[in-house]
Design a protein around this motif. Sequence first.
Motif, mmCIF file in Angstrom:
data_model
loop_
_atom_site.group_PDB
_atom_site.id
_atom_site.type_symbol
_atom_site.label_atom_id
_atom_site.label_comp_id
_atom_site.label_asym_id
_atom_site.label_seq_id
_atom_site.Cartn_x
_atom_site.Cartn_y
_atom_site.Cartn_z
ATOM 1 N N ALA A 1 1.282 -1.109 -0.114
ATOM 2 C CA ALA A 1 -0.014 -0.018 -0.448
ATOM 3 C C ALA A 1 1.073 1.237 0.035
ATOM 4 O O ALA A 1 2.338 1.302 0.652
ATOM 5 N N PHE A 2 0.874 1.861 -0.982
ATOM 6 C CA PHE A 2 1.393 3.588 -0.971
ATOM 7 C C PHE A 2 0.714 4.690 0.075
ATOM 8 O O PHE A 2 -0.492 4.220 0.542
ATOM 9 N N HIS A 3 1.598 5.389 0.393
ATOM 10 C CA HIS A 3 1.359 6.162 2.130
ATOM 11 C C HIS A 3 1.919 7.896 1.407
ATOM 12 O O HIS A 3 2.696 8.135 2.034
ATOM 13 N N PRO A 4 1.280 8.022 0.477
ATOM 14 C CA PRO A 4 1.719 9.635 -0.528
ATOM 15 C C PRO A 4 1.969 10.664 1.025
ATOM 16 O O PRO A 4 2.578 11.220 1.092
ATOM 17 N N GLU A 5 1.329 9.992 2.021
ATOM 18 C CA GLU A 5 0.936 11.685 2.809
ATOM 19 C C GLU A 5 2.300 11.676 3.502
ATOM 20 O O GLU A 5 2.276 12.252 4.631
ATOM 21 N N THR A 6 3.456 9.991 3.869
ATOM 22 C CA THR A 6 4.545 10.635 5.179
ATOM 23 C C THR A 6 6.136 10.721 3.926
ATOM 24 O O THR A 6 6.754 11.035 4.262
ATOM 25 N N LEU B 1 10.965 11.928 -0.625
ATOM 26 C CA LEU B 1 11.467 11.444 0.569
ATOM 27 C C LEU B 1 10.451 10.934 1.462
ATOM 28 O O LEU B 1 9.582 12.386 1.991
ATOM 29 N N PRO B 2 10.975 10.460 2.783
ATOM 30 C CA PRO B 2 10.008 10.376 3.708
ATOM 31 C C PRO B 2 10.132 11.276 4.461
ATOM 32 O O PRO B 2 11.158 11.986 5.051
ATOM 33 N N ILE B 3 9.418 12.102 5.059
ATOM 34 C CA ILE B 3 8.914 12.874 6.372
ATOM 35 C C ILE B 3 9.524 12.286 7.809
ATOM 36 O O ILE B 3 8.959 10.960 8.112
ATOM 37 N N GLY B 4 10.554 13.324 8.619
ATOM 38 C CA GLY B 4 10.423 12.986 9.883
ATOM 39 C C GLY B 4 11.917 12.084 9.691
ATOM 40 O O GLY B 4 12.355 11.893 8.449
ATOM 41 N N GLU C 1 9.546 3.601 2.578
ATOM 42 C CA GLU C 1 10.402 4.244 1.450
ATOM 43 C C GLU C 1 10.319 5.412 0.787
ATOM 44 O O GLU C 1 9.142 5.165 0.477
ATOM 45 N N PRO C 2 11.129 5.639 0.198
ATOM 46 C CA PRO C 2 10.948 6.761 -0.511
ATOM 47 C C PRO C 2 10.495 6.412 -1.740
ATOM 48 O O PRO C 2 10.700 5.086 -2.205
ATOM 49 N N GLN C 3 9.407 7.822 -3.013
ATOM 50 C CA GLN C 3 8.861 7.242 -3.697
ATOM 51 C C GLN C 3 7.158 7.016 -3.357
ATOM 52 O O GLN C 3 6.776 7.588 -3.892
ATOM 53 N N THR C 4 7.193 5.798 -3.012
ATOM 54 C CA THR C 4 6.088 5.737 -2.415
ATOM 55 C C THR C 4 5.558 5.957 -1.351
ATOM 56 O O THR C 4 3.703 5.751 -1.098
ATOM 57 N N GLY C 5 6.197 5.650 -0.494
ATOM 58 C CA GLY C 5 6.075 5.275 1.089
ATOM 59 C C GLY C 5 5.295 4.475 1.783
ATOM 60 O O GLY C 5 4.310 3.968 2.671
#
Lengths: 301, 322
Positions: free
Chosen positions: B62-67, B75-78, B92-96
């Motif tokens: 599952a992609f999590h673009p909000e992260t 790139l991941p936030i945080g 994961e970068p790009q997909t979350g």
Amino acid sequence: MPADPARLACGKACTPELMERIRHAMEIDQPLPTQYGRFVKGVFVGRTYNAGTEVQLDCAAPCLGYSYQTDLPVTSLIKDRLPATLSIAVGASLLWLLVGLSGGILSAIKRGTLIDRGSQAFALAGASLQIYFVGLILQFIFVNKLEWLPMPGYISPFEMPLEWAKEMVLPWVTLAFLLSAIYSRLTRSGMIEVMSEDYIRTARAKGLSARRINFKHVLRSAITPIVTVFGLDLGALLGGAVITEYVFNIPGLGKLATEAVENVDMPVVTGTVLLAAIFIITANMIVDIVYSFLDPKVRLK
Amino acid sequence: MSTQVIAVDASRVEGRSPSQMAWERLKKDRTAKISATVVFIFIFLSVFAPLFAWLTKDTPNAFHPETLDSAMGALPIGKLGGVSGDHWFGVEPQTGRDLFLRFVYGARTSLSVALAATFVATVVGVVIGLVAGFFGGKIDQVLSRLMEIVLAFPSILFALAITPVLEDFLIGRGLQSGNGTRIPVIIVVLASFGWPYIARIVRGQVISLREREFVDAARALGASKFHLIFKQILPNLWAPILVTVALNIPTMITAEAALTFLGAGVMAPLSDWGAMLLSSVAFYSVDPMFTAIPGFALFFLVLAFNLLGDSVRDALDPKSSR
């Protein structure tokens, strides 16, 4: 890129009839044993390849095939890539022999001490780590963070020796770290086994110095299995340090092979695999010959 | 009087089989206990991977673009690659995609492919080793040369080259393209390079065993060759076979990851440590966490199997000392 060389030569305005003529001209319609026979003959005496119906391509011996995708003989592709692989193999093997042997000797002599344990832990870590992981970590630390080294790559050592060494350091260190593990374990266990032999006790009893016993008598007997492993490792490495070259993006034989697999450039795949096998078999033969010099019990007939 | 003494002694001295003694030695070995625990944890994680997916109400794909930070090249936030209560190992970068789930499901891929390949290599290697050692002569000559030929292959290069070819061949025969075909092909390719190591060891053992009295006795009683090989000789070989298996598993894990890292292994979107490392190459300088998770996972699993293999060997062979 289509994998079928006939399809590649046929071009955009391809008709089934033209395709058939090209296949015949290129001899792809011949039975496999016939094609293989011609390929093997080409390795020794050279041959010509027919690209399409009119063009003839020369491929001088040793002809390892013709890459229709790059429009070059496989042998010349390999010649371009060999120096980079040689640089990796020679530098790394010298380094891992040095580290592995000295680590093993030190642990065997100082058995049970902190040095021994440290060296064994180092060897154990090396045996369980992956080239692509260690390579990326070292590159992250020394290239991206500390900026001590340039990005690994290949420059001819005859033009810029210093740059060549700088770009080769990371592949050498990575390979040597992982491979020296086996050597240090082999040296240690071999030496410890020999140390309990009667003739070592005799040597000690007649008053030889510890250094002389360790290097002249113990190491001499313990080194035979190391020669075997070294020959095989070096032979395998000369055929292309596939993963190392892939991680560090070094244009060697391994990189050539992985690129060829990705592009389905089959003549290049065949040529590189054949060359790698030749390196391994040659290394095996050299090991057998060296063995007969090292171990008087082994005599070649 | 004398009968009484014997009775007392019998109650004190227990007869123990070699396997019981080996088990006792293994239980006393601290390294064995720790490494077995680590191996067990990985097996537990891979078996119960769906449980973790259910607990976190997420899937490994599952992609999590909000992260992700779209201004920073997705790139991941945080910190630490987006580690949070929802995403224990970051994303994961790009997909979350959730890295903990991809790690757990990656353990599944890694262990199942490695165990299957080891199993196939062991069965083939044991049978060929038994036959070569027992019959000797021409059969042994042919089989031994075959082992040498396979050992002379540049295995990584050849596996890389043959996997797509074999797969194309099977697809041409009507099989579906995808992991359903690719994974069995990988298992067969890995096993076809692994069996000679086992076969050589078994062959060597059989050559010395076949001359022993108990084999002669069975032969004199009229036992068939099949009986001699599988019922008389094979049961004596479980110790060397067990050691080879234990040391073969980490090699297979490594080979599978390397194959996937080079792009000829399992196909996306299936979670795999080799595939994670491959996609982390583009991000290692900006998101080292993404490289570290599959890298350390492989390291710990391989290390644990290596140590366990060493311990099993030491327990089975009291003469060997580290």
